[in-house]
Design a protein around this motif. Structure first.
Motif, PDB file in Angstrom:
ATOM      1  N   TRP A 183      31.589  38.268  46.982  1.00  0.00           N
ATOM      2  CA  TRP A 183      31.765  37.359  45.846  1.00  0.00           C
ATOM      3  C   TRP A 183      33.161  37.535  45.240  1.00  0.00           C
ATOM      4  CZ3 TRP A 183      32.639  38.589  40.720  1.00  0.00           C
ATOM      5  CH2 TRP A 183      32.574  37.519  39.833  1.00  0.00           C
ATOM      6  N   ALA A 184      33.558  38.789  45.010  1.00  0.00           N
ATOM      7  CA  ALA A 184      34.857  39.063  44.393  1.00  0.00           C
ATOM      8  C   ALA A 184      36.002  38.652  45.306  1.00  0.00           C
ATOM      9  CB  ALA A 184      34.964  40.545  44.039  1.00  0.00           C
ATOM     10  N   SER A 185      35.792  38.751  46.595  1.00  0.00           N
ATOM     11  CA  SER A 185      36.814  38.324  47.542  1.00  0.00           C
ATOM     12  C   SER A 185      37.080  36.831  47.405  1.00  0.00           C
ATOM     13  CB  SER A 185      36.382  38.661  48.966  1.00  0.00           C
ATOM     14  OG  SER A 185      37.299  38.161  49.898  1.00  0.00           O
ATOM     15  N   ARG A 186      36.040  36.056  47.188  1.00  0.00           N
ATOM     16  CA  ARG A 186      36.233  34.616  46.961  1.00  0.00           C
ATOM     17  C   ARG A 186      37.039  34.392  45.681  1.00  0.00           C
ATOM     18  NH1 ARG A 186      30.788  34.614  48.517  1.00  0.00           N
ATOM     19  NH2 ARG A 186      30.074  34.081  46.435  1.00  0.00           N
ATOM     20  N   MET A 187      36.764  35.183  44.638  1.00  0.00           N
ATOM     21  CA  MET A 187      37.539  35.075  43.396  1.00  0.00           C
ATOM     22  C   MET A 187      39.002  35.452  43.652  1.00  0.00           C
ATOM     23  SD  MET A 187      35.604  34.213  40.817  1.00  0.00           S
ATOM     24  CE  MET A 187      34.754  33.161  41.964  1.00  0.00           C
ATOM     25  N   ALA A 188      39.212  36.535  44.402  1.00  0.00           N
ATOM     26  CA  ALA A 188      40.569  37.018  44.667  1.00  0.00           C
ATOM     27  C   ALA A 188      41.348  36.017  45.511  1.00  0.00           C
ATOM     28  CB  ALA A 188      40.510  38.378  45.373  1.00  0.00           C
ATOM     29  N   ARG A 189      40.696  35.433  46.495  1.00  0.00           N
ATOM     30  CA  ARG A 189      41.382  34.455  47.347  1.00  0.00           C
ATOM     31  C   ARG A 189      41.887  33.273  46.533  1.00  0.00           C
ATOM     32  NH1 ARG A 189      36.980  35.381  51.662  1.00  0.00           N
ATOM     33  NH2 ARG A 189      38.102  36.703  53.124  1.00  0.00           N
ATOM     34  N   ALA A 190      41.205  32.940  45.474  1.00  0.00           N
ATOM     35  CA  ALA A 190      41.641  31.823  44.623  1.00  0.00           C
ATOM     36  C   ALA A 190      42.962  32.153  43.932  1.00  0.00           C
ATOM     37  CB  ALA A 190      40.572  31.503  43.593  1.00  0.00           C
ATOM     38  N   GLU A 191      43.299  33.440  43.832  1.00  0.00           N
ATOM     39  CA  GLU A 191      44.553  33.841  43.190  1.00  0.00           C
ATOM     40  C   GLU A 191      45.704  33.984  44.177  1.00  0.00           C
ATOM     41  OE1 GLU A 191      45.251  34.092  39.819  1.00  0.00           O
ATOM     42  OE2 GLU A 191      43.392  32.984  40.034  1.00  0.00           O
ATOM     43  N   LEU A 192      45.408  33.924  45.480  1.00  0.00           N
ATOM     44  CA  LEU A 192      46.466  34.058  46.476  1.00  0.00           C
ATOM     45  C   LEU A 192      47.270  32.767  46.565  1.00  0.00           C
ATOM     46  CD1 LEU A 192      44.492  35.853  49.315  1.00  0.00           C
ATOM     47  CD2 LEU A 192      46.118  36.874  47.728  1.00  0.00           C
ATOM     48  N   PRO A 193      48.587  32.883  46.723  1.00  0.00           N
ATOM     49  CA  PRO A 193      49.387  31.647  46.842  1.00  0.00           C
ATOM     50  C   PRO A 193      49.071  30.942  48.155  1.00  0.00           C
ATOM     51  CG  PRO A 193      50.745  33.598  47.195  1.00  0.00           C
ATOM     52  CD  PRO A 193      49.380  34.081  46.786  1.00  0.00           C
TER      53      PRO A 193
END
Length: 140
Positions: free
Chosen positions: A128-138
């Motif tokens: 779940w957190a990985s999906r959140m983190a990916r949203a912050e990647l350029p």
């Protein structure tokens, strides 16, 4: 009536609420975030299952986003965020990602890590957190 998903049960648990509160205080301190990342790495070394497959990749992404946040100077010396560096949505996502790492190193979470299958909840939260983190990647 349908049962809530495993993810929903974890996200609404007392353990994750504690992790979110802890994350809110950690996010303003480079030192504390570095300590958290060191604790995550220590846990990862102690349990090879955190290196394997998707959970290893998920953990790499999460830690990279937090590490970039710290190393790129998105925190100010006085502990206040620079309003020009990260969006409000980005800061909220970052707090949730940090909370997931806090949850990961907490041995008394929904399924205590000492029990059989004790990483099941941690892995679900990492995804779940990985999906959140990916949203912050350029975007590349």
């Amino acid at each position: 009536m349908t049962q809530p998903s495993a993810e929903a049960r974890i996200l609404t648990s007392a353990a994750f609420r504690r992790a979110r509160l802890r994350a809110a205080s950690l996010i303003a301190s480079r030192t504390e975030l570095h300590r958290l990342l060191a604790s995550v790495e220590s846990k990862r070394k102690s349990d090879p299952r955190l290196y394997e497959g998707a959970q290893g990749l998920d953990l790499d992404i999460i830690c990279s986003v937090v590490d970039a946040y710290v190393d790129e100077g998105m925190l100010t010396v006085d502990g206040h965020d620079d309003p020009h560096t990260t969006s409000i949505t980005g800061k909220a996502r970052l707090r949730l990602v940090v909370a997931a790492l806090v949850y990961l190193v907490d041995v008394e979470d929904v399924i205590p890590d000492s029990r059989p299958n004790g990483l099941t909840d941690d892995v679900a939260l990492l995804r779940w957190a990985s999906r959140m983190a990916r949203a912050e990647l350029p975007a590349v």
